[in-house]
Design a protein around this motif. Structure first.
Motif, PDB file in Angstrom:
ATOM      1  N   UNK A   1       0.817  -1.205   0.000  1.00  0.00           N
ATOM      2  CA  UNK A   1       0.000   0.000   0.000  1.00  0.00           C
ATOM      3  C   UNK A   1       0.853   1.259   0.000  1.00  0.00           C
ATOM      4  N   UNK A   2       0.384   2.266  -0.710  1.00  0.00           N
ATOM      5  CA  UNK A   2       1.122   3.525  -0.800  1.00  0.00           C
ATOM      6  C   UNK A   2       1.996   3.631  -2.027  1.00  0.00           C
ATOM      7  N   UNK A   3       2.375   2.501  -2.601  1.00  0.00           N
ATOM      8  CA  UNK A   3       3.190   2.508  -3.813  1.00  0.00           C
ATOM      9  C   UNK A   3       2.323   2.173  -5.020  1.00  0.00           C
ATOM     10  N   UNK A   4       2.694   2.732  -6.162  1.00  0.00           N
ATOM     11  CA  UNK A   4       1.955   2.467  -7.396  1.00  0.00           C
ATOM     12  C   UNK A   4       2.872   2.703  -8.589  1.00  0.00           C
ATOM     13  N   UNK A   5       2.384   2.287  -9.751  1.00  0.00           N
ATOM     14  CA  UNK A   5       3.103   2.556 -10.995  1.00  0.00           C
ATOM     15  C   UNK A   5       2.787   3.994 -11.389  1.00  0.00           C
ATOM     16  N   UNK A   6       3.797   4.865 -11.314  1.00  0.00           N
ATOM     17  CA  UNK A   6       3.599   6.293 -11.563  1.00  0.00           C
ATOM     18  C   UNK A   6       3.688   6.656 -13.033  1.00  0.00           C
ATOM     19  N   UNK A   7       4.269   5.772 -13.824  1.00  0.00           N
ATOM     20  CA  UNK A   7       4.422   6.093 -15.232  1.00  0.00           C
ATOM     21  C   UNK A   7       5.405   5.166 -15.898  1.00  0.00           C
ATOM     22  N   UNK A   8       5.924   5.611 -17.041  1.00  0.00           N
ATOM     23  CA  UNK A   8       6.833   4.786 -17.821  1.00  0.00           C
ATOM     24  C   UNK A   8       8.051   5.597 -18.236  1.00  0.00           C
ATOM     25  N   UNK A   9       9.137   4.899 -18.481  1.00  0.00           N
ATOM     26  CA  UNK A   9      10.334   5.526 -19.049  1.00  0.00           C
ATOM     27  C   UNK A   9      10.671   4.823 -20.350  1.00  0.00           C
ATOM     28  N   UNK A  10      11.375   5.514 -21.202  1.00  0.00           N
ATOM     29  CA  UNK A  10      11.827   4.918 -22.452  1.00  0.00           C
ATOM     30  C   UNK A  10      13.184   5.511 -22.815  1.00  0.00           C
ATOM     31  N   UNK A  11      14.099   4.647 -23.188  1.00  0.00           N
ATOM     32  CA  UNK A  11      15.434   5.047 -23.651  1.00  0.00           C
ATOM     33  C   UNK A  11      15.491   4.733 -25.139  1.00  0.00           C
TER      34      UNK A  11
END
Length: 452
Positions: free
Chosen positions: A85-95
């Motif tokens: 709890x409290x953590x989530x997938x905030x977004x994505x990165x791409x290289x």
């Protein structure tokens, strides 16, 4: 002014060490916590390659426009199960290479909305009106190391990209607060004959949605106290002129309402059912909250969602396992017993935060280790595994009357229900279940203690 992302320095090192090795791009997930003032990113993990991409990294379809939404979305779903709890997938990165630096926006915009839609479909809870709904897309050029950070409002399909600040900081989660509780479950889900066309999994989720309302409406004691939701969670104590924060650990106990409040009218209902699902046992729940003056309501929301997520995730994992192993259905009027997977926690180096996973009794610690490497690109030490619940459970059950009456429940309660793991009982039968709900005449609400 855009969002500000405070990022753990180890995340920056991880992203800098990504080597394309002839591939057009490498993408992955950003994991952390949202707050009203700023967001915190404590972990990044690349999305594992498909088998054909492993065999041929220069596969002609491996171009940015053909970024596999389904594969990346499934990775996000799997990772979200491993977050307390409290953590989530905030977004994505791409290289990407320099040549693709300007060609990623449309593909990633579609991906960020597809991910959130898929994860939201599995949840037992809804976003609140004042909750942060922006998700981040981080682009890194492999040659110049230039960073572009933008956010999208996932609640607005027509939203455009907004610039955001990306700032590195060391040890941002080294002193986060942890909240823990144990929830004892006794969930009875009747399977209506009117929903025979639904899968058992869907019927179970519909029943869990009703149970989730109890959890949402519960009273949460933090270290034995009921606190105002707008108060600061961390109490500052004065000692010799210096301010000192209270203990970074909070014990949470949950009181759930047993009866409807007096403003609800209710009548007895009779429902024809073809079976029922009973979920019983104890689950360990854990959540984390940042130490930048968090509010009580933020901490309560985090532990609520961990309670709901861990029960829903275990049921989903069980149904996946039954489908994968093609376990045949029992005959009518026979009981099925299934022990749900139990939870294990693993620490993150340099942080008070732990990640989690689920394992069945016959799975080894090595399998858990391999799963962490595959899903989170994170090597763990087997000796660091924290078993949250006992593997072997003592379970007492009684036979079920094939012709239930209106005055009896479908399953007798054991005299001394002792459980450390969660068990699902699936009973297929034809009969009548009568649910009598009586409106409360008193002004108060009775609560039942669901914690140790």
């Amino acid at each position: 002014m855009g969002r500000t992302y405070i990022v753990e320095e180890t995340v920056g090192q991880y992203l800098s060490n990504i080597n394309l090795q002839g591939k057009a791009f490498v993408s992955g997930l950003l994991i952390g916590q949202c707050s009203s003032q700023k967001d915190y990113v404590i972990l990044a993990t690349r999305t594992p390659l498909k088998q054909e991409q492993n065999e041929n990294p220069k596969h002609p379809k491996a171009v940015l426009d053909n970024l596999d939404e389904e594969w990346t979305t499934e990775h996000a779903n799997q990772v979200s199960r491993m977050l307390p709890g409290g953590l989530s997938v905030l977004g994505i990165f791409i290289v990407t290479t320099l040549e693709l630096a300007s060609d990623f926006q449309n593909a990633l915009r579609r991906l960020i909305f597809a991910m959130e839609k898929s994860m939201n479909r599995k949840r037992l809870w809804n976003f609140t009106e004042d909750e942060i709904s922006e998700r981040v897309i981080l682009h890194i050029c492999s040659s110049t190391k230039k960073i572009s950070c933008r956010t999208y409002d996932i609640h607005d399909p027509k939203s455009s990209a907004k610039p955001a600040d990306w700032k590195y900081q060391n040890g941002i989660s080294s002193s986060w607060l942890s909240l823990e509780c144990t929830i004892h479950l006794s969930i009875h889900i009747p399977l209506s004959t009117t929903s025979v066309s639904y899968t058992l999994e869907k019927n179970t989720k519909n029943g869990l949605i009703r149970w989730a309302k109890q959890i949402e409406n519960g009273v949460y004691l933090i270290n034995g106290q009921v606190k105002d939701e707008d108060c600061d969670l961390i109490e500052q104590k004065r000692s010799k002129g210096n301010a000192q924060a209270s203990s970074p650990f909070c014990d949470v106990r949950v009181l759930t309402p047993l009866l409807l409040s007096s403003d609800h009218r209710s009548t007895a209902t009779v429902q024809i059912c073809s079976g029922s699902v009973n979920i019983k046992g104890a689950v360990r729940c854990r959540s984390y909250i940042h130490n930048n003056r968090p509010k009580v309501k933020d901490a309560v929301q985090a532990i609520k969602r961990d309670i709901l997520n861990t029960v829903a995730d275990r049921c989903e994992i069980l149904f996946e396992d039954l489908l994968l192993n093609e376990i045949p259905e029992k005959k009518d009027s026979e009981k099925e017993f299934h022990v749900l997977p139990h939870r294990v926690f693993v620490p993150i180096a340099g942080s008070t935060v732990t990640l989690c996973d689920y394992k069945f009794g016959d799975e080894s610690a090595e399998e858990i280790k391999d799963h962490f490497i595959e899903m989170l690109d994170h090597t763990i030490q087997i000796e660091d595994l924290e078993i949250a619940e006992e593997v072997n459970a003592a379970c007492l059950t009684s036979s079920i009357n094939s012709e239930p009456s209106l005055n009896s429940t479908n399953e007798e309660q054991p005299e001394q229900p002792i459980k450390r793991t969660i068990m699902v009982t699936i009973q297929q039968h034809t009969g009548m279940i009568a649910a009598f709900a009586v409106a409360v005449l008193a002004a108060g609400i009775s609560f039942h203690y669901f914690s140790d």
